[in-house]
Motif scaffolding. Structure first.
Motif, PDB file in Angstrom:
ATOM      1  N   UNK A  23       0.820  -1.212   0.000  1.00 29.06           N
ATOM      2  CA  UNK A  23       0.000   0.000   0.000  1.00 29.06           C
ATOM      3  C   UNK A  23       0.855   1.264   0.000  1.00 29.06           C
ATOM      4  N   UNK A  24       1.968   1.228   0.745  1.00 31.03           N
ATOM      5  CA  UNK A  24       2.867   2.393   0.789  1.00 31.03           C
ATOM      6  C   UNK A  24       4.307   1.888   0.924  1.00 31.03           C
ATOM      7  N   UNK A  25       4.902   1.453  -0.177  1.00 31.18           N
ATOM      8  CA  UNK A  25       6.276   0.926  -0.117  1.00 31.18           C
ATOM      9  C   UNK A  25       7.283   2.036   0.140  1.00 31.18           C
ATOM     10  N   UNK A  26       8.104   1.868   1.165  1.00 36.58           N
ATOM     11  CA  UNK A  26       9.077   2.903   1.520  1.00 36.58           C
ATOM     12  C   UNK A  26      10.521   2.432   1.389  1.00 36.58           C
ATOM     13  N   UNK A  27      10.744   1.123   1.295  1.00 39.04           N
ATOM     14  CA  UNK A  27      12.117   0.621   1.223  1.00 39.04           C
ATOM     15  C   UNK A  27      12.135  -0.682   0.449  1.00 39.04           C
ATOM     16  N   UNK A  28      13.261  -0.936  -0.212  1.00 40.75           N
ATOM     17  CA  UNK A  28      13.415  -2.166  -0.996  1.00 40.75           C
ATOM     18  C   UNK A  28      14.847  -2.663  -0.864  1.00 40.75           C
ATOM     19  N   UNK A  29      14.999  -3.988  -0.789  1.00 44.18           N
ATOM     20  CA  UNK A  29      16.291  -4.656  -0.757  1.00 44.18           C
ATOM     21  C   UNK A  29      16.282  -5.786  -1.764  1.00 44.18           C
ATOM     22  N   UNK A  30      17.466  -6.135  -2.254  1.00 46.47           N
ATOM     23  CA  UNK A  30      17.615  -7.274  -3.158  1.00 46.47           C
ATOM     24  C   UNK A  30      18.607  -8.245  -2.536  1.00 46.47           C
ATOM     25  N   UNK A  31      18.184  -9.493  -2.366  1.00 45.61           N
ATOM     26  CA  UNK A  31      19.062 -10.525  -1.811  1.00 45.61           C
ATOM     27  C   UNK A  31      19.946 -11.066  -2.928  1.00 45.61           C
ATOM     28  N   UNK A  32      21.259 -10.808  -2.889  1.00 47.45           N
ATOM     29  CA  UNK A  32      22.123 -11.249  -3.990  1.00 47.45           C
ATOM     30  C   UNK A  32      22.255 -12.763  -4.079  1.00 47.45           C
ATOM     31  N   UNK A  33      21.935 -13.479  -3.008  1.00 52.02           N
ATOM     32  CA  UNK A  33      22.113 -14.928  -3.022  1.00 52.02           C
ATOM     33  C   UNK A  33      21.018 -15.654  -3.799  1.00 52.02           C
TER      34      UNK A  33
END
Length: 234
Positions: free
Chosen positions: A67-77
């Motif tokens: 609904x309100x995305x504020x942060x994103x990460x990508x798992x390199x594995x």
């Protein structure tokens, strides 16, 4: 402000446009191992994936969980994309194709303002609770830090030594925590170098800390020393 994502070449010291960004609701950027960008967009309730070859961007979205995305990460594995939602107060885990795999929710946190990955799992900035909540990749709460020392926590970054860097908009400082305790607080409001006015993002790369100093319209770069070795006790 320019509705644009720019790329800075530190070797040649030049900045060039990377992608147009007409909507302007950007919450956070994550860089993948292939140098593509994942952008959390608050206005469209999606995460946009910009490739390096200028192909049309892909999106990660789910009407029930985002609904309100504020942060994103990508798992390199494994290529999983983790999206923190401040309104629903949880972290949604997508696979690389955009399918929801799981939803992680902390019992300790009251809100999520930002998110970082570190040695102990996911570090969530709880702005309402004025603390950092650390959860494992299984979603279970592990511990909290910063209570009593943070007023308006915002951006966060964690280094490989498990030192936690948190911006505090209350006094425009960056507070550094080690072993759950406040190690140092540096800088404050002002326009001179090593001072800040509304930090919107922190990024750590090896021994360099990059600070998005929003109202000064600049990115500041700091070299971070490794932890001091303690002398063996007698």
């Amino acid at each position: 402000g320019r509705r644009q994502i720019s790329r800075y070449d530190s070797a040649q010291q030049i900045m060039t446009p990377f992608a147009e960004y007409a909507d302007g609701g950007m919450g956070n950027i994550a860089v993948a191992s292939d140098f593509s960008l994942y952008v959390a967009d608050i206005n469209t309730q999606k995460v946009w994936h910009f490739s390096v070859n200028s192909s049309p961007p892909r999106t990660f979205a789910n009407a029930l969980e985002i609904a309100r995305p504020v942060a994103v990460l990508v798992d390199p594995s494994n290529g999983e994309v983790l999206v923190a939602d401040s309104l629903l107060n949880h972290v949604v885990v997508f696979n690389s194709l955009g399918r929801v795999l799981s939803v992680l929710r902390s019992d300790e946190g009251r809100s999520i303002e930002a998110m970082a990955s570190g040695p102990d799992g996911l570090y969530l900035v709880d702005r309402v609770g004025r603390k950092i909540v650390v959860i494992g990749r299984d979603g279970r709460d592990r511990y909290t830090l910063g209570a009593g020392t943070l007023k308006l926590p915002g951006a966060i970054a964690v280094d490989r030594f498990n030192r936690v860097f948190v911006s505090d908009s209350f006094d425009n400082t960056i507070k550094v925590y080690e072993n759950g305790k406040l190690l140092v607080s540096f800088s404050g409001g002002g326009a001179v170098p090593a001072s800040f006015n509304r930090i919107t993002s922190l990024w750590l790369e090896q021994n360099m800390l990059y600070v998005a100093d929003s109202l000064h319209a600049r990115v500041q770069e700091f070299r971070i020393a490794p932890p001091q070795r303690k002398a063996p006790s007698s």
